[in-house]
Design a protein around this motif. Structure first.
Motif, short mmCIF file in Angstrom:
data_model
loop_
_atom_site.label_atom_id
_atom_site.label_comp_id
_atom_site.label_asym_id
_atom_site.label_seq_id
_atom_site.Cartn_x
_atom_site.Cartn_y
_atom_site.Cartn_z
N ASN A 63 -21.17 23.85 -2.24
CA ASN A 63 -22.53 24.32 -1.96
C ASN A 63 -22.74 24.41 -0.45
O ASN A 63 -23.44 23.63 0.15
CB ASN A 63 -23.55 23.37 -2.60
N THR A 64 -22.06 25.39 0.15
CA THR A 64 -22.17 25.60 1.60
C THR A 64 -23.02 26.83 1.85
O THR A 64 -23.40 27.54 0.91
CB THR A 64 -20.78 25.80 2.22
N GLU A 65 -23.31 27.10 3.11
CA GLU A 65 -24.17 28.24 3.44
C GLU A 65 -23.43 29.57 3.33
O GLU A 65 -24.05 30.63 3.37
CB GLU A 65 -24.75 28.06 4.85
N PHE A 104 -27.30 25.81 -14.38
CA PHE A 104 -26.72 25.58 -15.71
C PHE A 104 -27.82 25.59 -16.78
O PHE A 104 -27.63 26.11 -17.88
CB PHE A 104 -25.98 24.24 -15.76
N SER A 105 -28.98 25.02 -16.44
CA SER A 105 -30.11 24.99 -17.38
C SER A 105 -30.57 26.39 -17.74
O SER A 105 -30.88 26.69 -18.91
CB SER A 105 -31.26 24.19 -16.76
N THR A 155 -30.04 21.42 -7.83
CA THR A 155 -30.14 22.89 -7.80
C THR A 155 -29.07 23.50 -8.70
O THR A 155 -29.36 24.42 -9.49
CB THR A 155 -29.97 23.41 -6.36
N VAL A 156 -27.85 23.00 -8.60
CA VAL A 156 -26.75 23.50 -9.43
C VAL A 156 -27.05 23.23 -10.91
O VAL A 156 -26.84 24.10 -11.76
CB VAL A 156 -25.41 22.85 -9.01
N THR A 185 -22.27 15.56 -10.57
CA THR A 185 -22.64 14.60 -9.54
C THR A 185 -22.47 15.21 -8.16
O THR A 185 -22.01 16.35 -8.01
CB THR A 185 -21.81 13.30 -9.70
N GLY A 186 -22.82 14.44 -7.16
CA GLY A 186 -22.72 14.90 -5.77
C GLY A 186 -23.54 13.97 -4.90
O GLY A 186 -24.51 13.37 -5.36
#
Length: 208
Positions: A180-182, A26-27, A21-22, A12-13
């Protein structure tokens, strides 16, 4: 491969965090993914029991004469009314939960992911073995959504964010946090968690 029930892991997020994207990373690693929000939309238009309950609660106008879900009508009824939001969630989330259980039983993998925006808010995280939260700074999340959905205003995005749990709370509740930062690479974080979850599935121990 094993035929035992896979470990169920939520991902989640908040909006703009990059959870989709994350999930795609995993996919690529071969992890089966259940996209709960997409599946909810499908069930609302195709599950006869859920359709009947929606009509009963929100009126026949919830569906067109041809049987398609009237998303505009429902959005207008639900979005600005907290009680009606709870009401529609109380119909949709149990249907998604049952659908997810059926889907999990068909998977043959050490673990599976359930990708959903509101895992903590709905309480559905309690039915999962582990949860990953994808976290990002607020300003970065807003700018990502503005780039992705230029039709949205900053106010609309902030209104959505206000209805979601703050990142700090999600991070505390989650078993794993991906930042998930730059300035932090995603793939090494995903690989570390992937290995930990495979270990957990095989031996019941988390190694991270």
């Amino acid at each position: 491969m094993t035929n035992k029930k896979p470990l169920t892991v939520g991902i989640t997020g908040g909006i703009g965090s990059g959870k989709t994207t994350v999930a795609k990373i995993f996919s690529i690693l071969g992890v089966p993914i259940y996209f709960a929000d997409d599946r909810a939309k499908w069930l609302m238009g195709n599950d006869p029991i859920l359709i009947s309950k929606i009509k009963e609660s929100f009126g026949e106008e919830s569906f067109s004469e041809s049987g398609e879900l009237n998303r505009k009508y429902l959005a207008e009824k639900v979005f600005a009314d907290t009680e009606k939001t709870k009401q529609i969630n109380a119909l949709v989330h149990p249907a998604v939960g049952k659908d997810f259980e059926v889907w999990v039983a068909l998977q043959n993998a050490p673990y599976v992911l359930k990708e959903a925006a509101l895992l903590f808010e709905t309480g559905s995280y309690k039915q999962l073995d582990q949860v990953i939260n994808v976290s990002a700074p607020l300003k970065l999340r807003v700018s990502r959504v503005l780039m992705r959905d230029p039709q949205r205003t900053e106010k609309q995005i902030n209104d959505i964010i206000d209805k979601q749990l703050p990142d700090e709370e999600k991070n505390e509740k989650a078993d794993f946090v991906i930042k998930n930062t730059e300035n932090k690479l995603l793939i090494p974080q995903v690989l570390k968690i992937h290995q930990a979850l495979k270990t957990k599935a095989d031996s019941g121990q988390i190694d991270i």
